[in-house]
Design a protein around this motif. Structure first.
Motif, PDB file in Angstrom:
ATOM      1  N   ALA A 232       0.837  -1.203   0.000  1.00  0.00           N
ATOM      2  CA  ALA A 232       0.000   0.000   0.000  1.00  0.00           C
ATOM      3  C   ALA A 232       0.871   1.252   0.000  1.00  0.00           C
ATOM      4  N   MET A 233       1.998   1.190   0.724  1.00  0.00           N
ATOM      5  CA  MET A 233       2.888   2.352   0.780  1.00  0.00           C
ATOM      6  C   MET A 233       3.518   2.590  -0.602  1.00  0.00           C
ATOM      7  N   ASN A 234       3.945   1.509  -1.261  1.00  0.00           N
ATOM      8  CA  ASN A 234       4.510   1.654  -2.603  1.00  0.00           C
ATOM      9  C   ASN A 234       3.499   2.265  -3.569  1.00  0.00           C
ATOM     10  N   ASN A 235       2.241   1.809  -3.472  1.00  0.00           N
ATOM     11  CA  ASN A 235       1.213   2.373  -4.341  1.00  0.00           C
ATOM     12  C   ASN A 235       1.016   3.856  -4.078  1.00  0.00           C
ATOM     13  N   ALA A 236       1.105   4.246  -2.803  1.00  0.00           N
ATOM     14  CA  ALA A 236       0.961   5.661  -2.465  1.00  0.00           C
ATOM     15  C   ALA A 236       2.076   6.468  -3.134  1.00  0.00           C
ATOM     16  N   MET A 237       3.274   5.911  -3.169  1.00  0.00           N
ATOM     17  CA  MET A 237       4.402   6.605  -3.801  1.00  0.00           C
ATOM     18  C   MET A 237       4.181   6.692  -5.313  1.00  0.00           C
ATOM     19  N   LEU A 238       3.699   5.601  -5.890  1.00  0.00           N
ATOM     20  CA  LEU A 238       3.495   5.579  -7.341  1.00  0.00           C
ATOM     21  C   LEU A 238       2.386   6.534  -7.771  1.00  0.00           C
TER      22      LEU A 238
ATOM     23  N   GLY B 159      -4.441   6.341 -12.785  1.00  0.00           N
ATOM     24  CA  GLY B 159      -4.326   7.552 -11.972  1.00  0.00           C
ATOM     25  C   GLY B 159      -5.658   8.252 -11.747  1.00  0.00           C
ATOM     26  N   ALA B 160      -6.762   7.518 -11.867  1.00  0.00           N
ATOM     27  CA  ALA B 160      -8.069   8.150 -11.765  1.00  0.00           C
ATOM     28  C   ALA B 160      -8.568   8.245 -10.327  1.00  0.00           C
ATOM     29  N   LEU B 161      -8.124   7.325  -9.502  1.00  0.00           N
ATOM     30  CA  LEU B 161      -8.617   7.281  -8.126  1.00  0.00           C
ATOM     31  C   LEU B 161      -7.439   7.114  -7.168  1.00  0.00           C
ATOM     32  N   PRO B 162      -7.606   7.571  -5.918  1.00  0.00           N
ATOM     33  CA  PRO B 162      -6.496   7.403  -4.959  1.00  0.00           C
ATOM     34  C   PRO B 162      -6.265   5.924  -4.625  1.00  0.00           C
ATOM     35  N   ALA B 163      -5.004   5.576  -4.387  1.00  0.00           N
ATOM     36  CA  ALA B 163      -4.658   4.188  -4.100  1.00  0.00           C
ATOM     37  C   ALA B 163      -5.038   3.796  -2.681  1.00  0.00           C
ATOM     38  N   GLY B 164      -5.241   4.768  -1.842  1.00  0.00           N
ATOM     39  CA  GLY B 164      -5.593   4.451  -0.467  1.00  0.00           C
ATOM     40  C   GLY B 164      -5.804   5.719   0.320  1.00  0.00           C
ATOM     41  N   GLY B 165      -6.109   5.553   1.595  1.00  0.00           N
ATOM     42  CA  GLY B 165      -6.327   6.707   2.456  1.00  0.00           C
ATOM     43  C   GLY B 165      -7.805   6.998   2.606  1.00  0.00           C
ATOM     44  N   ARG B 258      -6.947  -2.700   5.393  1.00  0.00           N
ATOM     45  CA  ARG B 258      -5.491  -2.782   5.425  1.00  0.00           C
ATOM     46  C   ARG B 258      -4.914  -2.482   4.047  1.00  0.00           C
ATOM     47  N   VAL B 259      -5.525  -3.080   3.021  1.00  0.00           N
ATOM     48  CA  VAL B 259      -5.029  -2.872   1.656  1.00  0.00           C
ATOM     49  C   VAL B 259      -5.152  -1.401   1.268  1.00  0.00           C
TER      50      VAL B 259
END
Lengths: 503, 313
Positions: A232-238, B159-165, B258-259
């Protein structure tokens, strides 16, 4: 339910869905941020509390030491002690009295002036209120007194070089006499940043301290974002949700950041020594030959290549390159399985079954698997039993000492002392080693490095443990960032010098 | 009414039993909160002092009664680690997890109803078989894997949606929705696939019922007959499954949080277990258990509303 009601429910659902989809389109998502003065850093271990006086863990000083809190002295990138809140300091000839000349015009984030009274208060507080074992580093202080508002005199019961070093770390942090009521949530320090917001499970936000005494940081806001999962952290960076990966967990994922027009990889030195601990008080490791055999049996280079994609430095003892006494001892025990077998035969330990109990952390488990296969090859039978970290590992291995072998990174800087403490889970009890450390600590500063170097060599020759590798300080950063600390030398993460360059 | 009261009483008894089970389970969990807090910097004295401060050195019965007494007053206690009140933290996180579960459910229903009905109506045609096969494949995909794939496609690639948060609804509704899309999809797609199977079989069953033939004989078109008479009858078994699925969704949310780095109840639970913040873990588990119980009771009630035959009993 009537027909019209049913329709209106359906309409409401559609409206929500449409709104969601519309929002998808409008946000724009990833853009290599137009940020100029804010930074967000991705990190893995979240501090449980911000109070490092009562709660252990490297994550707390990583977040607040050097950013919110400062000490009288600090470590530079080469590991040398430099003045910070003390403009300068003097050491008496007998090494027992230190006089610190404190800076003028330093204020705590609660508005109070920083004076010698606060310094005395902070030092006394370590002895009085701290619950952690590191507080013992202050035991050597006989008394701390204020000479005037900006002069502090510290008298030690015996000369100690280690004490001055400890003043760059957690125990040396300067607290405000009026700012210690809620350290877990509201830290008050003199640092370049102040705590703006903390959302547990998510992030810590630091704001630039407008009243900072020194050259303030260029960044107005730093967000430390915490992830449970390296992916998840790597994806945040990407996706540009963070600008820096503070620690790359799995070096094999570095290839995802190979786009050099966007990313830069930083690989420096750290204090994370990955130790293969051998229980020195347990059969068969009471026999030095068995410990030596283990060191000969492990192909360290292959281990680093397999488990860390080659990112790891071979060290051979409990020291990091930024320690003044560091020397490369990786060649002391070259890979030699034949010699290992012979030593095991001589010691009558061939075919012994050993319990390897690492914490259930990816780096430790993967290293344990390589260790097992290499020890199996020289005729030892190794059973791996990963333990949940931290709770079970602490209780089983660290506290009870119920293990033969374990693998864990020791990240505390300058921790040669851990082998001198026979109660520590290594249970290494060579009195000669303790004497060397004592001499190094109480001798002249220039003798310190020489004695400690001897001690580190003894540790290596005695095979008190095996040192698998030194973790690199491995970061991935947005290409437009400059001023990130290359080496991790102390407990804090130095963010004050980070800035955006117009790339 | 009597039925309703009986259900509520059952719920209360179950909750009390659950609190005991949760407490007992955590009591035997190895690992000591004081030891974890002090880490490698522990001394035996400091550990003993901290145990005393936490109250974990008291007999288990006393600890349980103390906790239970607090719960009766709505007080979940104070966290060992952060020293703040657990109740508000749970409500805070529960809100996030509820949005996630509700969103997942919405996706599942919007997907499964049309897909299931069509798969049943077309069960002799190729299209129906394809729908059926797709749902079968969907069941096999765990939610976290769906999450990882969705992130790769929609966040990393497009890049259309945030990966998390997560952004709270009150802060920015647009961002809130954007952050929820992928987690809800990954929860909902899998649940939707499961639900499709149930909808299909429920509709297939009613398709062969006499009343549907009667409706057709009265001159209704096939589609209209299905809509007016078929679906309400198919709804009963589907509702039961929906209730069960809502419980699964709450649990699935733990993994998906978590993901996607969503600060929900699951994230709080895992952190609590790692820190051995026992009171926090007890509180969260109890809330989850009660939530599942409540959902089951609500399902039962809905079941009664949907099926007039049950009401007379």
């Amino acid at each position: 339910m009537t027909g019209s009601k049913r329709k209106s429910v359906l309409a409401a659902c559609c409206a929500v869905l449409a709104g969601t989809l519309a929002a998808c389109g409008s946000g724009g998502g990833a853009s290599s941020s137009g940020r100029t003065d804010t930074l967000s850093v991705g990190l893995i271990a979240e501090p449980a509390s911000l109070d490092f006086t009562t709660t252990d863990g490297a994550a707390i000083p990583q977040a607040v030491l050097g950013s919110v809190y400062e000490g009288l002295v600090r470590l530079d990138q080469q590991g040398r002690i430099q003045p910070l809140l003390a403009e300068r300091y003097e050491r008496s000839d007998d090494g027992r009295v230190y006089t610190f000349h404190l800076r003028n015009g330093v204020k705590f984030s609660n508005g109070a002036d920083f004076t010698a009274d606060d310094a005395v208060f902070s030092i006394d507080r370590v002895k009085k209120d701290w619950k952690l074992k590191i507080a013992r580093q202050m035991d050597v202080v006989d008394k701390a007194e204020k000479t005037d508002d900006h002069t502090l005199k510290v008298t030690l019961s015996r000369p100690s070089n280690g004490w001055l070093f400890s003043m760059t770390e957690r125990v040396g942090a300067m607290f405000s006499r009026t700012g210690v009521s809620d350290l877990a949530n509201h830290p008050v320090g003199t640092g370049p940043f102040t705590l703006a917001e903390r959302r547990r499970g998510e992030h810590i936000v630091l704001d630039r301290n407008p009243g900072y005494w020194g050259t303030g940081p260029q960044l107005s806001k730093v967000t430390l974002k915490y992830f449970k999962d390296a992916g998840a952290m790597n994806n945040a960076m990407l996706t540009n949700a963070v600008d820096v990966l503070g620690t790359v967990q799995a070096p094999e994922t570095l290839s995802r950041f190979s786009d050099t027009s966007r990313f830069r990889t930083i690989e420096g030195s750290s204090t994370g020594k990955v130790v293969l601990a051998m229980n020195n008080t347990r059969e068969p490791f009471t026999d030095k030959r068995v410990r030596q055999a283990v060191r000969y049996a492990i192909d360290h280079k292959a281990l680093v290549a397999t488990t860390r994609s080659g990112h790891g430095k071979l060290i051979g003892t409990m020291a990091s390159p930024t320690d003044p006494w560091y020397e490369d001892l990786a060649g002391r025990y070259p890979y030699d399985p034949a010699k290992a077998k012979q030593l095991l035969r001589e010691a009558g330990a061939a075919g012994k079954t050993l319990r390897l109990r690492p914490p259930n952390l990816p780096y430790a488990v993967s290293a344990a698997q390589v260790v097992k296969s290499q020890l199996d090859q020289v005729g030892l039978k190794v059973e791996i039993e990963p333990l949940e970290f931290p709770a079970r590992w602490l209780s089983e291995v660290f506290t009870k000492g119920d293990y033969d072998l374990s693998v864990i990174a020791h990240v505390e800087p300058r921790d040669l002392w851990t082998f001198a403490d026979s109660g520590y889970y290594f249970h290494y009890g060579n009195p000669e080693y303790g004497t060397l450390l004592k001499e190094g600590d109480s001798g002249k500063p220039e003798d310190e490095a020489a004695r400690y170097r001897e001690a580190a060599r003894l540790l290596s020759d005695d095979a008190a443990a095996d040192w698998l590798y030194l973790m690199p300080n491995l970061m991935v950063a947005d290409k437009g960032l400059a001023g990130l600390p290359v080496n991790q030398v102390g407990e804090g993460f130095e963010l004050a010098g980070v800035r955006w360059t117009g790339k | 009414m009597r039925f309703f009261l009986r259900k509520i009483a059952g719920l209360l008894v179950s909750a009390v039993v659950a609190s005991f089970v949760v407490f007992a389970f955590l009591a035997v969990l190895p690992g000591d909160p004081a030891e974890v807090a002090l880490g490698t910097n522990a001394t035996p004295d400091a550990v003993a002092a901290l145990r005393h401060e936490f109250g974990t050195d008291r007999p288990l019965v006393v600890q349980y009664l103390d906790w239970g007494r607090g719960l009766l007053h709505g007080d979940f206690g104070t966290s060992y680690v952060t020293h703040d009140l657990i109740g508000p933290r749970i409500t805070d996180r529960l809100g996030v997890t509820c949005w996630l579960a509700a969103g997942g459910m919405l996706v599942a229903v919007l997907l499964a109803l049309p897909a299931g009905v069509l798969a049943a109506a077309w069960h002799r045609r190729a299209a129906g078989t394809v729908l059926s096969a797709l749902s079968q494949a969907g069941i096999a995909v765990p939610a976290f894997l769906a999450g990882i794939l969705l992130v790769y496609v929609f966040a990393v690639r497009a890049g259309a949606l945030p990966a998390g948060g997560y952004t709270p609804l009150a802060d920015d509704p647009g961002e809130w929705a954007r952050h929820l899309v992928l987690p809800c999809l990954s929860l909902g797609l899998v649940q939707g696939a499961v639900l499709t199977r149930y909808v299909r079989s429920a509709v297939l069953t009613v398709l062969h019922q006499d009343f549907l033939r009667t409706a057709r004989a009265k001159g209704r078109r096939r589609r209209a007959a299905l809509w007016r008479h078929g679906l309400p009858n198919a709804a009963v078994p589907v509702l039961t499954v929906l209730g069960l699925q809502l419980s699964t969704l709450l649990v699935g949310a733990v993994v998906v949080e978590r993901v996607f780095v969503v600060p929900g109840l699951g994230d709080l639970l895992l952190q609590g277990v790692a820190d051995r913040d026992l009171l926090l873990v007890q509180g969260v588990v109890l809330v989850l258990v009660v939530a599942v119980l409540v959902v089951n009771v609500l399902t039962d009630l809905l079941y009664h509303l949907a099926d007039p035959r049950l009401r007379s009993r």
